[in-house]
Design a protein around this motif. Sequence first.
Motif, PDB file in Angstrom:
ATOM      1  N   LYS A 187      47.341  32.250  -7.969  1.00 21.64           N
ATOM      2  CA  LYS A 187      47.540  30.889  -8.460  1.00 21.64           C
ATOM      3  C   LYS A 187      46.624  30.585  -9.646  1.00 21.64           C
ATOM      4  N   ALA A 188      45.558  31.322  -9.781  1.00 20.09           N
ATOM      5  CA  ALA A 188      44.579  31.041 -10.834  1.00 20.09           C
ATOM      6  C   ALA A 188      45.144  31.313 -12.230  1.00 20.09           C
ATOM      7  N   LYS A 189      46.063  32.252 -12.367  1.00 22.88           N
ATOM      8  CA  LYS A 189      46.571  32.612 -13.692  1.00 22.88           C
ATOM      9  C   LYS A 189      47.306  31.454 -14.363  1.00 22.88           C
ATOM     10  N   GLY A 190      48.254  30.848 -13.673  1.00 25.40           N
ATOM     11  CA  GLY A 190      48.990  29.723 -14.243  1.00 25.40           C
ATOM     12  C   GLY A 190      48.090  28.537 -14.530  1.00 25.40           C
ATOM     13  N   TRP A 191      47.152  28.275 -13.607  1.00 25.60           N
ATOM     14  CA  TRP A 191      46.225  27.165 -13.792  1.00 25.60           C
ATOM     15  C   TRP A 191      45.355  27.415 -15.017  1.00 25.60           C
ATOM     16  N   THR A 192      44.892  28.641 -15.184  1.00 24.33           N
ATOM     17  CA  THR A 192      44.043  29.009 -16.317  1.00 24.33           C
ATOM     18  C   THR A 192      44.767  28.784 -17.639  1.00 24.33           C
ATOM     19  N   GLU A 193      46.011  29.183 -17.718  1.00 22.46           N
ATOM     20  CA  GLU A 193      46.782  29.005 -18.955  1.00 22.46           C
ATOM     21  C   GLU A 193      46.966  27.536 -19.292  1.00 22.46           C
ATOM     22  N   ARG A 194      47.308  26.723 -18.275  1.00 18.21           N
ATOM     23  CA  ARG A 194      47.457  25.279 -18.497  1.00 18.21           C
ATOM     24  C   ARG A 194      46.129  24.655 -18.927  1.00 18.21           C
ATOM     25  N   ALA A 195      45.058  25.037 -18.242  1.00 21.29           N
ATOM     26  CA  ALA A 195      43.743  24.471 -18.544  1.00 21.29           C
ATOM     27  C   ALA A 195      43.319  24.785 -19.976  1.00 21.29           C
ATOM     28  N   ARG A 196      43.516  26.013 -20.420  1.00 20.59           N
ATOM     29  CA  ARG A 196      43.119  26.385 -21.791  1.00 20.59           C
ATOM     30  C   ARG A 196      43.845  25.531 -22.841  1.00 20.59           C
ATOM     31  N   LEU A 197      45.134  25.300 -22.654  1.00 16.91           N
ATOM     32  CA  LEU A 197      45.890  24.460 -23.594  1.00 16.91           C
ATOM     33  C   LEU A 197      45.345  23.035 -23.619  1.00 16.91           C
ATOM     34  N   LEU A 198      45.034  22.497 -22.455  1.00 13.67           N
ATOM     35  CA  LEU A 198      44.520  21.130 -22.378  1.00 13.67           C
ATOM     36  C   LEU A 198      43.101  21.024 -22.937  1.00 13.67           C
ATOM     37  N   ILE A 199      42.308  22.058 -22.755  1.00 12.72           N
ATOM     38  CA  ILE A 199      40.938  22.058 -23.302  1.00 12.72           C
ATOM     39  C   ILE A 199      40.989  22.061 -24.819  1.00 12.72           C
ATOM     40  N   VAL A 200      41.807  22.938 -25.394  1.00 11.56           N
ATOM     41  CA  VAL A 200      41.927  23.017 -26.857  1.00 11.56           C
ATOM     42  C   VAL A 200      42.358  21.662 -27.423  1.00 11.56           C
ATOM     43  N   ALA A 201      43.294  20.998 -26.759  1.00  7.32           N
ATOM     44  CA  ALA A 201      43.766  19.696 -27.227  1.00  7.32           C
ATOM     45  C   ALA A 201      42.686  18.622 -27.122  1.00  7.32           C
ATOM     46  N   ALA A 202      41.754  18.784 -26.185  1.00 12.46           N
ATOM     47  CA  ALA A 202      40.711  17.769 -25.965  1.00 12.46           C
ATOM     48  C   ALA A 202      39.502  17.928 -26.887  1.00 12.46           C
ATOM     49  N   ILE A 203      39.349  19.084 -27.504  1.00 13.01           N
ATOM     50  CA  ILE A 203      38.162  19.328 -28.334  1.00 13.01           C
ATOM     51  C   ILE A 203      38.350  18.673 -29.705  1.00 13.01           C
ATOM     52  N   PRO A 204      37.476  17.732 -30.069  1.00 16.04           N
ATOM     53  CA  PRO A 204      37.576  17.120 -31.400  1.00 16.04           C
ATOM     54  C   PRO A 204      37.152  18.121 -32.474  1.00 16.04           C
ATOM     55  N   SER A 205      37.659  17.931 -33.674  1.00 23.27           N
ATOM     56  CA  SER A 205      37.401  18.884 -34.757  1.00 23.27           C
ATOM     57  C   SER A 205      35.920  19.045 -35.064  1.00 23.27           C
ATOM     58  N   GLN A 206      35.119  18.001 -34.887  1.00 23.03           N
ATOM     59  CA  GLN A 206      33.693  18.093 -35.214  1.00 23.03           C
ATOM     60  C   GLN A 206      32.853  18.700 -34.086  1.00 23.03           C
ATOM     61  N   TRP A 207      33.460  19.071 -32.968  1.00 20.73           N
ATOM     62  CA  TRP A 207      32.707  19.603 -31.823  1.00 20.73           C
ATOM     63  C   TRP A 207      31.836  20.791 -32.216  1.00 20.73           C
ATOM     64  N   TYR A 208      32.402  21.716 -32.960  1.00 24.10           N
ATOM     65  CA  TYR A 208      31.668  22.936 -33.301  1.00 24.10           C
ATOM     66  C   TYR A 208      30.591  22.675 -34.338  1.00 24.10           C
ATOM     67  N   LEU A 209      30.680  21.584 -35.061  1.00 27.52           N
ATOM     68  CA  LEU A 209      29.651  21.233 -36.039  1.00 27.52           C
ATOM     69  C   LEU A 209      28.501  20.486 -35.383  1.00 27.52           C
ATOM     70  N   GLU A 210      28.810  19.604 -34.433  1.00 26.29           N
ATOM     71  CA  GLU A 210      27.790  18.757 -33.823  1.00 26.29           C
ATOM     72  C   GLU A 210      27.169  19.355 -32.569  1.00 26.29           C
ATOM     73  N   SER A 211      27.903  20.174 -31.842  1.00 24.03           N
ATOM     74  CA  SER A 211      27.369  20.703 -30.593  1.00 24.03           C
ATOM     75  C   SER A 211      26.592  21.981 -30.847  1.00 24.03           C
ATOM     76  N   ALA A 212      25.963  22.428 -29.808  1.00 25.82           N
ATOM     77  CA  ALA A 212      25.196  23.663 -29.886  1.00 25.82           C
ATOM     78  C   ALA A 212      26.041  24.797 -29.319  1.00 25.82           C
ATOM     79  N   TYR A 213      27.282  24.940 -29.830  1.00 22.50           N
ATOM     80  CA  TYR A 213      28.262  25.898 -29.299  1.00 22.50           C
ATOM     81  C   TYR A 213      27.654  27.283 -29.082  1.00 22.50           C
ATOM     82  N   GLU A 214      26.946  27.790 -30.057  1.00 23.59           N
ATOM     83  CA  GLU A 214      26.434  29.162 -29.972  1.00 23.59           C
ATOM     84  C   GLU A 214      25.259  29.316 -29.006  1.00 23.59           C
TER      85      GLU A 214
END
Length: 146
Positions: A36-63
């Motif tokens: 069951k984890a595979k389908g959930w993982t795919e859905r979650a990744r799409l929703l996460i990408v949609a939720a990340i604002p464009s400035q996230w990687y500039l303002e956060s400490a991603y690395e």
Amino acid sequence: MPITFHVPGKPAKKGSLKPMIVPGQKRVFMLNMDAKAKGWTERARLLIVAAIPSQWYLESAYELGAFKVDVTFQFLRPKGHYNKKGLRPDAPTYLITRIFDIDKGQRLLGDVMSGLVYRDDSQIVTWHATKRYADTEGTYVTVTAL
């Protein structure tokens, strides 16, 4: 600025891992045995990408930064929690049965967010996780860069 997202449907967990050796290779691969984890993982990744604002990687400490994750895993109540008048007064709020190990849910969620929200899930320094009964199933997540 935190990232908030919701993955609808029954929360998934990272099941037991099974080592698999690919013929002709000397590497061992660890496979998640929870189908069951595979389908959930795919859905979650799409929703996460949609939720990340464009400035996230500039303002956060991603690395190299540290992150706090708040998550609520919501499950539907069993029929035994209801009587003819509705929800029984003694029906529990929190899910305390063996159907979902909260740490396995955290492990899967941490892995799913790796490479999207932060470089690696080892950057999570604070977890606040809850599992509870609700009218709708889903996983509700807020990630904050510290």
